[in-house]
Design a protein around this motif. Sequence first.
Motif, short mmCIF file in Angstrom:
data_model
loop_
_atom_site.label_atom_id
_atom_site.label_comp_id
_atom_site.label_asym_id
_atom_site.label_seq_id
_atom_site.Cartn_x
_atom_site.Cartn_y
_atom_site.Cartn_z
N ASN A 167 0.80 -1.24 0.00
CA ASN A 167 0.00 0.00 0.00
C ASN A 167 0.83 1.28 0.00
OD1 ASN A 167 0.69 -0.40 2.71
ND2 ASN A 167 -1.40 -0.81 3.37
N ILE A 184 0.98 3.97 -3.06
CA ILE A 184 0.55 5.37 -2.89
C ILE A 184 1.58 6.29 -3.54
CG2 ILE A 184 0.28 7.25 -1.20
CD1 ILE A 184 -0.94 5.10 0.72
N PHE A 223 1.28 5.92 -7.40
CA PHE A 223 0.00 6.50 -7.79
C PHE A 223 0.08 8.03 -7.75
CE2 PHE A 223 -4.67 6.93 -6.30
CZ PHE A 223 -5.18 6.81 -7.58
N ILE A 240 -11.74 4.07 -8.07
CA ILE A 240 -11.02 5.24 -7.54
C ILE A 240 -12.02 6.36 -7.24
CG2 ILE A 240 -9.23 6.98 -8.00
CD1 ILE A 240 -7.96 5.00 -9.98
N TYR A 253 -8.35 8.17 -3.59
CA TYR A 253 -7.88 6.84 -3.21
C TYR A 253 -8.45 5.71 -4.04
CZ TYR A 253 -12.29 6.18 -0.60
OH TYR A 253 -13.61 6.05 -0.25
N ILE A 254 -7.68 4.64 -4.08
CA ILE A 254 -8.11 3.40 -4.71
C ILE A 254 -8.81 2.60 -3.62
CG2 ILE A 254 -7.32 1.28 -5.86
CD1 ILE A 254 -4.87 2.82 -6.81
N LEU A 270 -6.43 -0.91 2.73
CA LEU A 270 -6.41 0.50 2.31
C LEU A 270 -5.71 1.35 3.37
CD1 LEU A 270 -7.31 3.04 0.69
CD2 LEU A 270 -9.47 2.92 1.93
N SER A 283 -4.29 4.02 -0.87
CA SER A 283 -4.30 2.83 -1.72
C SER A 283 -4.15 1.58 -0.86
CB SER A 283 -3.14 2.87 -2.72
OG SER A 283 -3.10 1.67 -3.48
#
Lengths: 462, 452
Positions: free
Chosen positions: B240, B244, B247, B281, B352-353, B431, B439
């Motif tokens: 994660n 992040i 991303f 997302i 966020y995903i 998450l 993420s």
Amino acid sequence: MLEKNTAYDVLTAALSQGGRFAEIFIEENKKNSISVVNGKVERALSGIDFGLGLRIFVKDKIIYTYTNDLSYDNLIKCAKEAASAVSGNEKKNVIEFNRIDYRKSDIHSPRIMPESIEKKTIADMLKQASEAAFGYDKLISQTVMGCMDSNQHICVINSEGLWVNDNRVRTRASLSAVASRDNEKQTGYFGPGALKGFELFDDIDLNKIAEEAARSAVTMLNAKNCPSGKMSVVLDNGFGGVIFHEACGHGLEASAVSKKASVFADKIGEKIASDKVTAIDDGTIAHSWGSINVDDEGIKTRKNILIENGILKCYMADRFNAEKLGILPTGSSRRESYKFIPVSRMTNTYIAPGNDKKEDIIKNTQYGIYAKYMGGGSVNTASGEFNFAVNEAYIIRNGKICEPVRGATLIGKGSEILNEIDMVSDNLALSEGMCGASSGSIPVDVGQPMLRVREITVGGRG
Amino acid sequence: MEGADKLDIYEFKNKIFEKAEQEGFSKYDIYYNQFQGFSVSVYKAEVEKYQNNSSLGVSFRGEYNGSVGYAYSERLDIKAIDELIENAKQNAQIISSDEKEIIYEGDKSYPKLKLFNEESEKVSVEDKIKMALKMEQAVLNYDSRIKSCNRASVSNYSSYTYLANSFGLELKQKRNQIVAYASAMAQQGEQTKTMGEIKFCFDFSDIDPVEIGRSAAKKAVDSLGAASVKSGKYKVIIQNEAFIDLFSAFLGAFFAENVQKGLSLLKGKINKKIASDIVNIADEPLLENGLGSTAFDSEAVASFNKTVVENGILKTYLYNLKAAEKDGVKSTGNGFRGSFKGSVSTSVTNFYIKGSKTDINEIISGIDDGILITDLSGLHSGTNSVSGDFSLACSGFYIREGKTAEPVEQITAAGNFFDIMNKIKNIGSDLKFSGNIGSPSVMIDEIDIAGL
């Protein structure tokens, strides 16, 4: 920027709880920037940064406070609050100030003040650069041309009687061109700058640099992916010096060394690099982007030889960490603005020229990468692990520079890579960049002549 | 310069608006920010650094002869008013962009959000120092291979934003946050590893200093003995925190202004597949306890939650007013300034995903041979935000027969962001947010790893 009595009273209040040293840093920084996208002025910004930072040393602790309110009452309140945070046992008095004004003996003084130039003139210059980039090749789909200038007036006053004034005028362009085909996009970028005024643009040809950015973008658009694995890498001069900056420079900053969070801690006098490597940090080079008359704690900059023929000679030290290490400060204490506690940082850092010839370096490389232009990078000083990107690279095969490749990243450990430098040429050049660390983002130069790293890990997709 | 003519922001607003009117600006606004920050860090069981800061600044923006000019100042005095007006006028006069920046009158109503935690402001300095000391102690006590805790710090910030315009709109927002950070240095033979753990929150009671310290120490100790691996293609899980970071480097692709300028490969992809079916997302400014939560953006547009990608399909770009006008749509309330020093561009709120229901260990157990990437570095240089290409230094662990095995270092992972979004085969339930970007861990079928 401050009345003498105010400064005296603030520093006295700052030392009232037993501190051993107190310092005021004031700045007024007038900044302008213009950004031209595809030949049209999209943004124009102007601003004034203004504030004061107060630093107190109590035993081996640092107390820091900053404010934009420079009224007497507020400053005394801030100083008293800060002093009461940690108490010490010293009885220091503020010493009579001895004023030094570096604006009168400034080797970097600008010839053409940025504020004397009409904004339209700057915009027109950037539009021309944009045309030059578009004109280079029809694959160029976008250009962003920018210009920024700043005029920073600083004043450092400390409890040991130092009172320094200085002015720093900086000008910088940023030229980027994007080349596109279908879903592919590649960017070429240059950011020439100097510690001078608009005479910068008499010294450099912006249109030529814009064309070079376009050429680099187009070349990379037509390049295949860089192969990966361990191989020889030839780094060209100028911004290639980012390898030393990342792999070693940060590890020689006293702030990392004093906590032993550097692979180079306790290594003065030891051999840490190949004989070919002499490295220097010199804040005094006239008009160089990374230069300053005095550092941000008021100490005159100087030429520091960090490594001589592979032997570690000195660290770059700010006052606080120099004391911890039992050495003298080296004029290396810097901060982005009054909002940051100054720490040891680089100025203009470069590897000195060697005796090898550029042609011989390529000729003597059977297989590897020729890195023409480098991007930025980063390092973990404790482990020495660094990485940086190559913006324009080529394969070297049988001693010849062959096809371009893209997407290369170089990684390694500083202590290992310095011993892998086996050829250093004589064509030293410096190049401008911004360096980010705990005391913010500051202008620095990196530099080197062309050199070869015998073996390094190259990351790519090919 | 001793601030004799210093004004408070409301007086300042009245005076500068009066002057703007006289000088012929047709519409204008000010964006003011006031900041208060406290930070303490400890080293070797004593306070090492102590900071207590305050700052403020104001930006004036006005439309003059059809173009909008900006200027800012950190000095709020009578002199600054003239400088701001003059600079904004000069800046407006050289703008030649076809798309006009819009000064917006404001919305009818704004969401009510709780962004300021009164309790946090009451915590004493002594308690914050104790917290930092506990973190350092937890780092040092974790393992004999821990050599030091390079930094253990507790910081809290509060800010006040005030936006006012010539239409008579006035918006105010107060917020605060807390950041706790610990960095651990572990050593074994010649190898040194430093790892950190950071926690962002609103409430001091959400900080468990021992857990933060132990987590930083565990990361550092676990990575001792790391070695490189053979170059090749590997199945990877990007943890994660690392995802992040990756991303974050490509967020700009979702901004309409970049799409319009030809700087995003998501151009023409609305209602088209841009990621695996399992990818969702969102940009949610109204998220409870979100660090990016806000009632309005810097252009005075009221905030609302948006689905950006639904089951792999791109639903919307993120818009500011100018980009929205160009596409003939409404702003999504993503017109932000980095600070009063910058101009309006686009930014995310809580972006966020979404996580799945699958435990990360279950995903790991399905991999025979692969790499768990826990850390990526060089993001500011090793990524091409336009093309999506990246080549980054990374570290993590080998995954062998469904279990994480020995640590890995000195490798690079290379690929293309848009390509890997389509190659996400699995998403964890873990998450996590780092600041305002979130993420879970993601599994990707194949990625190029360079090592030995």
